[in-house]
Design a protein around this motif. Structure first.
Motif, short mmCIF file in Angstrom:
data_model
loop_
_atom_site.label_atom_id
_atom_site.label_comp_id
_atom_site.label_asym_id
_atom_site.label_seq_id
_atom_site.Cartn_x
_atom_site.Cartn_y
_atom_site.Cartn_z
N THR A 198 106.13 24.18 13.43
CA THR A 198 105.32 22.96 13.57
C THR A 198 104.96 22.75 15.04
O THR A 198 103.95 22.13 15.35
CB THR A 198 106.19 21.75 13.11
N LYS A 199 105.81 23.27 15.93
CA LYS A 199 105.70 22.96 17.35
C LYS A 199 104.91 24.07 18.06
O LYS A 199 103.75 24.27 17.76
CB LYS A 199 107.10 22.75 17.93
N ASN B 67 116.97 19.14 22.55
CA ASN B 67 116.20 17.97 22.20
C ASN B 67 117.16 16.77 22.19
O ASN B 67 118.13 16.81 21.45
CB ASN B 67 115.59 18.19 20.80
N ASP C 182 118.47 27.58 17.77
CA ASP C 182 117.18 26.93 17.56
C ASP C 182 116.39 27.07 18.86
O ASP C 182 116.77 26.52 19.89
CB ASP C 182 117.39 25.46 17.18
N SER D 187 109.05 24.26 6.58
CA SER D 187 109.28 23.36 7.71
C SER D 187 110.40 23.93 8.58
O SER D 187 111.14 24.83 8.14
CB SER D 187 109.70 21.96 7.22
N GLY D 188 110.54 23.36 9.77
CA GLY D 188 111.66 23.74 10.63
C GLY D 188 112.99 23.37 9.97
O GLY D 188 113.97 24.10 10.10
N MET D 189 113.02 22.24 9.28
CA MET D 189 114.27 21.84 8.61
C MET D 189 114.65 22.83 7.52
O MET D 189 115.84 23.15 7.36
CB MET D 189 114.13 20.42 8.01
N TYR E 13 118.60 18.23 17.85
CA TYR E 13 117.62 17.36 17.19
C TYR E 13 118.34 16.47 16.16
O TYR E 13 119.21 16.96 15.41
CB TYR E 13 116.57 18.26 16.53
N SER F 223 111.12 25.60 14.67
CA SER F 223 110.16 24.74 13.98
C SER F 223 108.79 25.21 14.43
O SER F 223 108.36 24.92 15.56
CB SER F 223 110.39 23.27 14.36
C1 LIG Z 1 114.52 21.33 17.95
C2 LIG Z 1 113.98 21.05 16.57
N1 LIG Z 1 114.39 21.82 15.54
C3 LIG Z 1 113.94 21.60 14.29
C4 LIG Z 1 113.04 20.58 14.01
C5 LIG Z 1 112.57 20.36 12.60
O1 LIG Z 1 111.28 20.84 12.47
P1 LIG Z 1 110.23 20.36 11.35
O2 LIG Z 1 109.78 18.99 11.70
O3 LIG Z 1 109.18 21.41 11.39
O4 LIG Z 1 110.98 20.37 10.03
C6 LIG Z 1 112.59 19.77 15.06
C7 LIG Z 1 111.63 18.68 14.79
O5 LIG Z 1 111.29 17.91 15.65
C8 LIG Z 1 113.08 20.01 16.37
O6 LIG Z 1 112.69 19.25 17.40
#
Ligand SMILES: Cc1ncc(COP(=O)(O)O)c(C=O)c1O
Length: 382
Positions: free
Chosen positions: A199-200, A150, A175, A77-79, A103, A197
């Motif tokens: 995911t995006k 964000n 980031d 994951s991004g986290m 974020y 992330s």
């Molecule tokens: C700028 C940013 N960094 C990191 C993340 C975390 O990503 P993830 O949801 O893939 O863990 C997000 C999630 O919205 C984000 O907006």
């Protein structure tokens, strides 16, 4: 090829090379946790938790090329990427100086977890250049910012901050999720480590949770060591979907950015909005900076509803095509209220310090036809 290939070429082929006869044109999915190991061998063990499954390796190779990085590694994951990138450069007793405009999940990670590992974190408004130098402590080891923030779509002066971190021997972690390497490559502007992330925008279809870290080999080796111990590896199928999504990253960014321009220009003229937050607008506080460091203004638009929270909820409830869901960067447009989603962990005072009002919605422009997107928003306001 002597010139650096473009983003689409790199995402589609990786650094260009001729495939051998009989090779699949597309990376197959290696949905296998383990691989046959030669008897008696001291070679590296191939095991999917180790981040060396062929899908994990291939997607990382392409992403590193896109960011212009020596190496990259994907995580679950991004986290996970944010956490391990920081743990790779910080040790107990160290201090992290972070941008306040980040974020909410990252803020919560810093506030709830880093102290337990002996890492202190303090925050500053990143648009105060003198503050960066003033807030550095003897124990500061790293600086963290989001390039496009964000949820307010401010653009941070990464090259300016990099001058400070270089002078002081600090690691600069950026980031880059909201920009993607198509619009901004932090390493070209003096950053040391890029976090995203995936995911995006990298995967781009709202069907994957993934993250990545790119940078110099020693940092990526340390992230990989942490990955092996802590275990947040990316699943091969998610890695494969991300590799596939990345092939259209540049095309999607073009289209979604054009849609964001259309929406922002439409919204500026509407009395229902008291603020339109898109760096491509001349009135945006970071427009000049964005024009000088980004290769495009991005596909995220913030809208402040003049009618406050009630009006924001009404808009979110009445859109028919735009999906009301707390993520971004899919091919479908997504809308959410950061107060209740990405930044719900923050108090009203903290949100105010970050500068966003309650009637604020974040619109992630997708790749639909701009006219349909605007018609949907217009219908929801009507
Ligand atoms: C700028 C940013 N960094 C990191 C993340 C975390 O990503 P993830 O949801 O893939 O863990 C997000 C999630 O919205 C984000 O907006």
């Amino acid at each position: 090829m002597s010139r650096r290939p473009g983003a689409s070429t790199l995402a589609i082929h990786g650094p260009p090379h001729r495939l051998p006869d009989g090779a699949p044109a597309v990376t197959p999915i290696y949905q296998s946790s383990t691989f046959v190991h030669p008897v008696g061998s001291t070679e590296e063990v191939r095991y999917t938790r180790y981040g060396n499954n062929p899908n994990q390796v291939e997607v990382a190779r392409r992403y590193a090329a896109l960011e212009g990085a020596e190496r990259a590694i994907f995580l679950a994951s991004g986290m996970a990427a944010t956490a391990l990138a920081h743990l790779a450069v910080l040790a107990p007793g160290d201090h992290l100086l972070a941008s306040r405009w980040i974020y909410g999940g990252t803020r919560t990670l810093f506030d709830q977890e880093f102290g337990r590992h002996g890492i202190s974190v303090s925050y500053i408004d990143p648009d105060q250049p003198r503050e960066w130098r003033r807030q550095i402590r003897p124990e500061t080891r790293a600086v963290f910012v989001e390039a496009i923030t964000n949820p307010l779509m401010r653009v941070v002066d990464v090259p300016g901050i990099a001058k400070v971190t270089r002078d002081r021997g600090l690691a600069l972690l950026v980031d880059n999720t909201f920009a993607s390497p198509v619009l901004f490559r932090p390493l070209e502007h003096g950053a040391d480590v890029v976090i995203t992330s995936a995911t995006k925008y990298l995967s781009g279809h709202s069907d994957v949770i993934a993250g990545a870290v790119a940078g110099p080999a020693p940092v990526i080796e340390e992230v990989t060591r942490l990955l092996r111990n802590w275990g947040p590896s990316i699943d091969p199928h998610a890695a494969w979907l991300t590799e596939r999504g990345m092939k259209t990253l540049a095309l999607r960014m073009d289209r979604a950015t054009a849609n964001a321009r259309a929406v922002a220009e439409w919204a500026v003229g509407r009395p229902e909005f008291s603020g339109v937050h898109w760096p491509g607008l001349e009135g945006h506080p970071d427009h000049q900076l964005a024009a000088s460091i980004l290769d495009g203004f991005g596909a995220m638009v913030g809208l402040s509803l003049a009618g406050g929270t009630k009006a924001a909820e009404r808009l979110c409830a009445r859109v028919r095509m735009v999906v009301h869901a707390p993520s971004l960067a899919g091919v479908e447009s997504l809308i959410s209220e950061p107060r209740l989603t990405s930044h719900r962990g923050l108090s009203a005072a903290e949100r105010e310090a970050m500068g966003f009002p309650d009637g604020f919605v974040r619109l992630s422009c997708g790749c639909e036809d701009a006219e349909d997107l605007i018609a949907d928003l217009e219908g929801a306001l009507g």
